[in-house]
Design a protein around this motif. Structure first.
Motif, PDB file in Angstrom:
ATOM      1  N   VAL A  58      37.305  34.322  47.688  1.00  0.00           N
ATOM      2  CA  VAL A  58      38.372  34.435  46.701  1.00  0.00           C
ATOM      3  C   VAL A  58      37.849  35.164  45.460  1.00  0.00           C
ATOM      4  O   VAL A  58      38.487  36.099  44.954  1.00  0.00           O
ATOM      5  CB  VAL A  58      38.918  33.040  46.332  1.00  0.00           C
ATOM      6  CG1 VAL A  58      39.897  33.138  45.172  1.00  0.00           C
ATOM      7  CG2 VAL A  58      39.603  32.416  47.541  1.00  0.00           C
ATOM      8  N   MET A  79      37.452  38.842  46.175  1.00  0.00           N
ATOM      9  CA  MET A  79      38.713  39.571  46.270  1.00  0.00           C
ATOM     10  C   MET A  79      39.340  39.770  44.897  1.00  0.00           C
ATOM     11  O   MET A  79      39.906  40.826  44.609  1.00  0.00           O
ATOM     12  CB  MET A  79      39.678  38.834  47.198  1.00  0.00           C
ATOM     13  CG  MET A  79      39.260  38.994  48.651  1.00  0.00           C
ATOM     14  SD  MET A  79      40.516  38.379  49.747  1.00  0.00           S
ATOM     15  CE  MET A  79      40.968  39.862  50.605  1.00  0.00           C
ATOM     16  N   ASN A 136      48.862  40.427  49.283  1.00  0.00           N
ATOM     17  CA  ASN A 136      47.433  40.202  49.047  1.00  0.00           C
ATOM     18  C   ASN A 136      47.039  38.752  49.279  1.00  0.00           C
ATOM     19  O   ASN A 136      45.994  38.473  49.864  1.00  0.00           O
ATOM     20  CB  ASN A 136      47.071  40.607  47.616  1.00  0.00           C
ATOM     21  CG  ASN A 136      46.936  42.106  47.509  1.00  0.00           C
ATOM     22  OD1 ASN A 136      46.666  42.781  48.511  1.00  0.00           O
ATOM     23  ND2 ASN A 136      47.136  42.632  46.320  1.00  0.00           N
ATOM     24  N   MET A 154      44.528  37.400  52.148  1.00  0.00           N
ATOM     25  CA  MET A 154      43.376  36.582  51.816  1.00  0.00           C
ATOM     26  C   MET A 154      43.352  35.322  52.683  1.00  0.00           C
ATOM     27  O   MET A 154      42.306  34.922  53.170  1.00  0.00           O
ATOM     28  CB  MET A 154      43.433  36.209  50.342  1.00  0.00           C
ATOM     29  CG  MET A 154      42.147  35.667  49.795  1.00  0.00           C
ATOM     30  SD  MET A 154      42.097  35.841  48.022  1.00  0.00           S
ATOM     31  CE  MET A 154      43.082  34.458  47.550  1.00  0.00           C
TER      32      MET A 154
END
Lengths: 272, 319
Positions: free
Chosen positions: A254, A257, B137, B141
């Motif tokens: 996370v 990203m 997105n 993820m």
């Protein structure tokens, strides 16, 4: 925005449930105080304490981290070279072969890779006396070989997305090839290098099959210890270990990203 | 296709080399170095090992270190070089039903699991490709995070989940669908679940890439012209997704054929998969030449799909 169909939404929700339910159940059960892993005995963190008292696991974890660290550094260096060669060096003799050697490890069944590398190491040792015995070094070589393929693919796709004008401009201004790479290309592909490094690290940390083939006595990595424990069934300690590892990786992904997204936005603003 | 393009590229490259490297020109050592370092590494640690496996598959198992016979013997006194190739491993492999059954059942399990993965992945990939950028997105993820977390631990998570006293059985019994716990662990069913689960992200991502590029006006045009949603799906969406479908299926099928962890943790003792046979041959029977023969046949079997992946990679590169 067109309304998405009910079928699409519900099947996707089921899909995501399928992806996450086992992980969530594992995390919940790691806080189970009962020794019987399937019966709920109330919340507790005692298995985490037990985990850190287990020297075998700690030792294996240290070894795995060491191997993963060295592997990912080597894989980034070699993989970046390979990705750069494929994306930027035009055509040369054997390019197709090199690109085949880079895509094949991505799908090669691990048992084949593991066995073939072991037999190579044994043959090399018998012929040249190197590598003397098997252990950390042979695991690092094996992991680097398949991780570099991942890095090469990531770097290659990043390079092919970048337009070459910046590099051409630097060349026109007289930059040497080496300074061109380190001062212009590398900063541009930095996100790819970071994600390549991280992916190599997690792949190396996770590998059971290849490491089992090429390791020697006394070098048991963390997945090897986990495997020997879970073959017999579920244990609360491994639940705790799994929870820690999954949370660390999830947080890392996370964070990566979010950073990459910010970088992306920055690049966009720069362009405008 | 691949051999053809290989040949043309070699011819082409040689032509360029000859045109470029006139004798006056110096060899570019930097360029050569950058090309050769990763090439040599992959040659030594990726390509040569297969040759070694091939060679040792013709050896005999021996109780020695290493546990196989030498193929070549040099008799210095009689200056006599003898080469002994044993075909026994291959003959045994094709005569003993165990191996052929294992190959067949691996291909079958991997094939069926790949199709199920495709069916599960398609709506997810489609939804992600069609959703707004922000949501897209987040969903991507959610797909990628499990891919990054430990494969071994994700399979392990299913051990607890599918258990006789696990959450699925507890849940089903609580709502009264079943009275007795279902036996799911150590069955082929669990192996299918494991493969679909472990490889789902690898199917979603290439599908997403293919579907994301799709021009939605095509669908609108089709519906304006009176196509039903099913018709436009079959006539437009599916053909456009073909590159993604092929890539995804190969990424799932090839490693799944040789899968070891999933059948060994989730499968029963009767779940026959070739990766497990190879593992046992090597670690339990310590028959390295037999393991090498099993690996050689598996590699030959998978060569075509693997070349398909490489070819796809090249095409992507050229595009």
């Amino acid at each position: 925005m067109k309304k998405t169909s009910k079928f699409l939404t519900s099947s996707s929700i089921l899909g995501f449930l399928f992806l996450y339910a086992p992980i969530v159940s594992l995390i919940v059960y790691s806080f189970n105080s009962s020794k019987l892993v399937t019966i709920w005995g109330g919340w507790s963190i005692k298995w985490y304490g037990k985990l850190f008292e287990n020297e075998q696991i700690i030792e294996a974890a240290m070894l795995s981290f060491k191997i993963a660290f060295i592997t990912s550094c080597l894989a980034v260096i070699l993989g970046t070279m390979a990705g750069f060669v494929l994306a930027r060096m035009g055509r040369f003799k054997g390019k197709m072969i090199l690109s085949g050697w880079i895509s094949a490890p991505l799908v090669m069944p691990e048992v084949i890779t593991g066995l073939s590398l072991l037999l190579l190491f044994v043959a090399l040792e018998n012929t040249f006396g190197w590598p003397a015995g098997r252990g950390t070094n042979t695991i690092i070589i094996a992991h680097t070989t398949f991780c570099l393929a991942y890095v090469a693919v990531i770097v290659q796709s990043r390079l092919s997305m970048l337009d070459e004008t910046l590099e051409e401009a630097a060349m026109d201004l007289g930059a040497k090839p080496s300074s061109l790479f380190f001062l212009v290309t590398m900063p541009l592909i930095a996100p790819a290098l970071v994600s390549g490094w991280l992916l190599s690290f997690t792949l190396s940390l996770d590998d059971l099959v290849i490491a089992s083939f090429v390791s020697g006595p006394g070098s048991s990595t963390l997945p090897m210890v986990i495997y020997s424990k879970v073959r017999m069934g579920v244990t609360p300690e491994i639940n705790a270990l799994a929870t820690l590892m999954i949370l660390i990786v999830a947080l890392g992904v996370v964070a990566a990203m979010v950073i990459m997204k910010r970088q992306h936005r920055l690049n966009k603003e720069l362009k405008e | 296709m691949s051999t053809l393009s290989l040949t043309t590229s070699i011819v082409d490259a040689t032509g360029r080399m000859l045109a470029k490297y006139t004798p006056r020109e110096k060899i570019n050592w930097g360029r050569l170095g950058v090309i050769s370092v990763p090439s040599v590494w992959l040659f030594v640690f990726f390509f040569v090992p297969f040759l070694v496996v091939f060679k040792i598959s013709f050896a005999e198992s021996e109780i020695a270190i290493p546990p196989y016979s030498d193929l070549m013997n040099w008799d210095a006194e009689d200056t006599f070089l003898s080469i002994k190739l044993s075909l026994a491993n291959y003959i045994f492999l094709f005569e003993d039903a165990l191996y052929l059954d294992a190959y067949w059942s691996s291909v079958k399990i991997a094939g069926v699991a790949t199709i199920i993965t495709l069916i599960v992945a398609f709506p997810m990939a489609y939804l992600i490709a069609r959703s707004e950028p922000n949501k897209r997105n987040l969903l991507l993820m959610l797909v990628v995070v499990p891919f990054w977390t430990s494969f071994l631990l994700r399979i392990y998570a299913w051990m607890g989940f599918l258990n006789k006293n696990g959450l699925i059985n507890q849940g089903l019994m609580a709502i009264g669908i079943i009275d007795e716990p279902l036996i799911m662990m150590q069955t082929d069913f669990a192996v299918y679940i494991g493969i679909v689960y472990a490889y789902l992200p690898l199917m979603i991502l290439p599908l997403y890439t293919a579907l994301e590029k799709m021009d939605m006006t095509l669908i609108e045009a089709a519906s304006d012209l009176g196509a039903t949603p099913t018709q436009s799906f079959i006539k437009i969406t599916l053909p456009l997704a073909v590159p993604g479908i092929i890539a995804g299926c190969m990424l799932v099928f090839i490693p799944a054929v040789g899968e070891f962890v999933i059948p060994s943790l989730l499968g029963g003792s009767d779940t026959l998969m070739i990766g497990r046979v190879l593992w046992d041959e090597f670690f339990q029977n310590r028959d390295w030449p037999m393991a090498a023969a099993v690996a050689t046949v598996m590699l030959v079997m998978l060569l075509l799909p693997i070349m398909l992946v490489s070819d796809g990679q090249d095409k992507k590169e050229e595009a």
